[in-house]
Design an enzyme around this catalytic site. Sequence first.
Site, PDB file in Angstrom:
ATOM      1  N   LYS A  91       1.629  -3.208   6.879  1.00  0.00           N
ATOM      2  CA  LYS A  91       2.162  -3.447   5.535  1.00  0.00           C
ATOM      3  C   LYS A  91       3.666  -3.162   5.486  1.00  0.00           C
ATOM      4  O   LYS A  91       4.431  -3.904   4.851  1.00  0.00           O
ATOM      5  CB  LYS A  91       1.422  -2.565   4.524  1.00  0.00           C
ATOM      6  CG  LYS A  91      -0.009  -2.989   4.227  1.00  0.00           C
ATOM      7  CD  LYS A  91      -0.047  -4.223   3.352  1.00  0.00           C
ATOM      8  CE  LYS A  91      -1.422  -4.462   2.773  1.00  0.00           C
ATOM      9  NZ  LYS A  91      -1.468  -5.608   1.844  1.00  0.00           N
TER      10      LYS A  91
ATOM     11  N   SER B 115       0.848  -1.203   0.000  1.00  0.00           N
ATOM     12  CA  SER B 115       0.000   0.000   0.000  1.00  0.00           C
ATOM     13  C   SER B 115       0.878   1.245   0.000  1.00  0.00           C
ATOM     14  O   SER B 115       1.964   1.252   0.588  1.00  0.00           O
ATOM     15  CB  SER B 115      -0.894   0.011   1.240  1.00  0.00           C
ATOM     16  OG  SER B 115      -1.517   1.271   1.396  1.00  0.00           O
TER      17      SER B 115
ATOM     18  N   TYR C 292      -2.832   0.154   9.696  1.00  0.00           N
ATOM     19  CA  TYR C 292      -2.823  -0.564   8.420  1.00  0.00           C
ATOM     20  C   TYR C 292      -1.483  -0.364   7.702  1.00  0.00           C
ATOM     21  O   TYR C 292      -0.842  -1.329   7.284  1.00  0.00           O
ATOM     22  CB  TYR C 292      -3.968  -0.076   7.545  1.00  0.00           C
ATOM     23  CG  TYR C 292      -3.952  -0.616   6.133  1.00  0.00           C
ATOM     24  CD1 TYR C 292      -4.335  -1.923   5.862  1.00  0.00           C
ATOM     25  CD2 TYR C 292      -3.558   0.187   5.069  1.00  0.00           C
ATOM     26  CE1 TYR C 292      -4.324  -2.419   4.563  1.00  0.00           C
ATOM     27  CE2 TYR C 292      -3.545  -0.297   3.767  1.00  0.00           C
ATOM     28  CZ  TYR C 292      -3.926  -1.600   3.519  1.00  0.00           C
ATOM     29  OH  TYR C 292      -3.909  -2.084   2.239  1.00  0.00           O
TER      30      TYR C 292
END
Length: 326
Positions: free
Chosen positions: A145, A115, A141
């Site tokens: 990642k 991402s 998040y």
Amino acid sequence: MEIVLTGMSGFVGQALLPRLLNKENNIRAAVRSLNKTLDGQISQFSIDNICRNQNWKNIVTGADIVIHCAARVHVMDDSVSNPLDEFREVNTYGTLNLAQQAADLGVKRFIFISSIKVNGESTELGFPFKPDDTFIPTDPYGLSKYEAEVGLHKIAKETEMEVVIIRPTLVYGPGVKANFASLLNLVSKGLPLPFGCIFGNQRSLVSVTNLVDLIITCIDHPKAVNQVLLVSDDNDVSTASMVKEMSKALGKSSRMLPVPLWCYSVAGKLFNKQDVVNRLLGSLQVDISHTKETLGWAPPQTIEQGFKETADAFLKNKEKLNDSIN
């Protein structure tokens, strides 16, 4: 070629699968529930969860490539008590567990869909993110990642498995959900919208068609080995120009009211929606020159084509819903 695909039922996975099936590939899909409509086209393997303890041996043994699209996705107003632990279990530990088993079982290449949040939440206008920027995200998040990427680089150094990391910007296309879908629905009403003054920011987007094309390219491209690749449509847009392009794609008027930017800031503070305001007013740009130059690749779909394809799918789905109600 034997390819393992995770996240087949997700937004990117659904767009990727037809392209994989058009090649001379044997597809093994890791799924939670079997899709009977795909019987005979691919091999489906039921898994309990993507976590640190999942056994992947029966799925990965003999595979050449793993394309890991599955993830616990970023959501607004996450209600779990400890979001970081939840994100890490799937996106970090689950990814690294799969990658380590893949390496141990002789998989040649592992493609990880990461991402742009690994780079950060926003950029200064004219200073886009690059793949080698150093930044440790604080968003749960993005951090999960990032930690997965760090672990994948380590596995690549310690084993013979090649790793390719792709960091998409906001992905849109037919069937898109969340904020993009909400804005599309708002624009489809044809009413004047208050975005006329938001023309000084720039945001990078990527159509799912362009993202899928890059993933396909990375399956066997020799120069993709151990690369971090940013991807976008290579045509940044302001909020106002994005709404204008949506309006055009939907066949609607693009009338926009010139609401001053300070009004958004005040509204964001009053209604505790500063994050939403920041995305409307701010910039998030990526420089994909490294991706293009390394792979000799360019996005095959223009942003105008991507918006039209997305809008057509949206209108078709809306028509189906109306028919079912009537």
